[in-house]
Write a protein that holds these residues in place. Sequence first.
Motif, PDB file in Angstrom:
ATOM      1  N   ILE A  68      31.101  39.495  42.245  1.00 48.70           N
ATOM      2  CA  ILE A  68      31.739  38.796  41.106  1.00 48.70           C
ATOM      3  C   ILE A  68      32.265  37.433  41.568  1.00 48.70           C
ATOM      4  N   ARG A  69      32.904  37.414  42.738  1.00 52.59           N
ATOM      5  CA  ARG A  69      33.436  36.132  43.236  1.00 52.59           C
ATOM      6  C   ARG A  69      32.310  35.117  43.398  1.00 52.59           C
ATOM      7  N   ASN A  70      31.189  35.560  43.954  1.00 58.93           N
ATOM      8  CA  ASN A  70      30.073  34.625  44.155  1.00 58.93           C
ATOM      9  C   ASN A  70      29.552  34.100  42.817  1.00 58.93           C
ATOM     10  N   LEU A  71      29.510  34.988  41.818  1.00 58.87           N
ATOM     11  CA  LEU A  71      29.060  34.538  40.493  1.00 58.87           C
ATOM     12  C   LEU A  71      30.039  33.503  39.920  1.00 58.87           C
ATOM     13  N   LEU A  72      31.328  33.739  40.165  1.00 58.95           N
ATOM     14  CA  LEU A  72      32.344  32.811  39.653  1.00 58.95           C
ATOM     15  C   LEU A  72      32.261  31.464  40.377  1.00 58.95           C
ATOM     16  N   PHE A  80      31.892  28.145  38.507  1.00 57.02           N
ATOM     17  CA  PHE A  80      33.014  27.193  38.446  1.00 57.02           C
ATOM     18  C   PHE A  80      33.111  26.304  39.696  1.00 57.02           C
ATOM     19  N   GLY A  81      32.190  26.440  40.620  1.00 57.11           N
ATOM     20  CA  GLY A  81      32.298  25.701  41.886  1.00 57.11           C
ATOM     21  C   GLY A  81      33.440  26.270  42.708  1.00 57.11           C
ATOM     22  N   ASP A  82      34.027  25.437  43.582  1.00 55.14           N
ATOM     23  CA  ASP A  82      35.093  25.910  44.484  1.00 55.14           C
ATOM     24  C   ASP A  82      36.246  26.552  43.719  1.00 55.14           C
ATOM     25  N   GLU A  83      36.486  26.049  42.516  1.00 53.81           N
ATOM     26  CA  GLU A  83      37.611  26.591  41.722  1.00 53.81           C
ATOM     27  C   GLU A  83      37.414  28.054  41.351  1.00 53.81           C
ATOM     28  N   GLY A  84      36.180  28.530  41.477  1.00 59.76           N
ATOM     29  CA  GLY A  84      35.897  29.936  41.178  1.00 59.76           C
ATOM     30  C   GLY A  84      36.726  30.881  42.041  1.00 59.76           C
ATOM     31  N   GLU A  85      37.218  30.355  43.166  1.00 61.18           N
ATOM     32  CA  GLU A  85      38.093  31.162  44.046  1.00 61.18           C
ATOM     33  C   GLU A  85      39.411  31.515  43.376  1.00 61.18           C
ATOM     34  N   MET A  86      39.779  30.693  42.373  1.00 62.84           N
ATOM     35  CA  MET A  86      41.093  30.868  41.752  1.00 62.84           C
ATOM     36  C   MET A  86      41.054  31.743  40.489  1.00 62.84           C
ATOM     37  N   VAL A  87      39.887  32.222  40.116  1.00 63.62           N
ATOM     38  CA  VAL A  87      39.815  33.145  38.961  1.00 63.62           C
ATOM     39  C   VAL A  87      40.280  34.517  39.442  1.00 63.62           C
ATOM     40  N   ARG A  88      41.179  35.123  38.700  1.00 65.84           N
ATOM     41  CA  ARG A  88      41.667  36.442  39.111  1.00 65.84           C
ATOM     42  C   ARG A  88      40.654  37.520  38.751  1.00 65.84           C
ATOM     43  N   ILE A  89      40.371  38.346  39.739  1.00 67.33           N
ATOM     44  CA  ILE A  89      39.479  39.496  39.519  1.00 67.33           C
ATOM     45  C   ILE A  89      40.330  40.746  39.710  1.00 67.33           C
ATOM     46  N   LEU A  90      40.574  41.444  38.608  1.00 62.69           N
ATOM     47  CA  LEU A  90      41.395  42.660  38.663  1.00 62.69           C
ATOM     48  C   LEU A  90      40.496  43.862  38.923  1.00 62.69           C
TER      49      LEU A  90
END
Length: 246
Positions: A186-190, A194-204
């Motif tokens: 999921i993180r890789n898809l994000l 979203f580019g680098d900012e995808g790291e900041m999406v919360r995955i619960l």
Amino acid sequence: MTAPKALVAGNWKMNGLTASKKEIEKLQSMISENGANCDVLICPPATIIGLLSGKGVEIGAQDCHMNISGAHTGDISALMLKDLGCHYVMVGHSERRSDHGESNDMVKSKAIAAQQQGLAAIICVGESDAERENGETLDVVTAQIKGSIPEDAIVKNTVIAYEPVWAIGTGKTPTADDVAEVHMVIRNLLMDRFGDEGEMVRILYGGSVKASNAHELMSVLNVNGALVGGASLKAEDFYGIIATYQ
Ligand code: PEP
């Protein structure tokens, strides 16, 4: 980039009456006395959202309609939820997907409606037992993520909840390694999205989280909080999960 602040969210499902206000107040006192090192959200039934004040605990919703208003008897729009002070709404919970036949396209439309009103959409994904048995978990989750996140979504208004359907309300949980594998995908898809900012999406992570297993599950890489059903109904149980982040 640092990790996002964790979010511990409670999904009350079709449970909760006006008297449940007391349970939220109890949780608020526990948080004000003992602290909470994460964001805390309760999504009660829509009937009582308006009765609850969000002091120390955000109040969100379990679903919204894809339209803003109109001839949709029994439905509730994101605009109405915003009007009640909600900042979050869950979309695509597996019980909505199965009970109401919600497809990825419908989930995406609901997420668009939520985000257009300034709400964060908690987009729920997860494989069924049969899909897991067939080794389809990663394909199913990938298709749900790609099909359910709106094109205009931004990091700030997007939360993903990975909830294996077979773990919801069953007392069964995946191993920490299994959770790590799915959350990494999921993180890789994000990050693709979203580019680098995808790291900041919360995955619960969600599915039979309780105080006794929260520490292990919340310590997994790329797990940024929990979506909790049964164990969110009682303030003591829910606080036991929140306290994982102390
Ligand atoms: C849920 O309803 O999203 C959920 C995870 O339920 P439970 O914690 O009861 O498994």
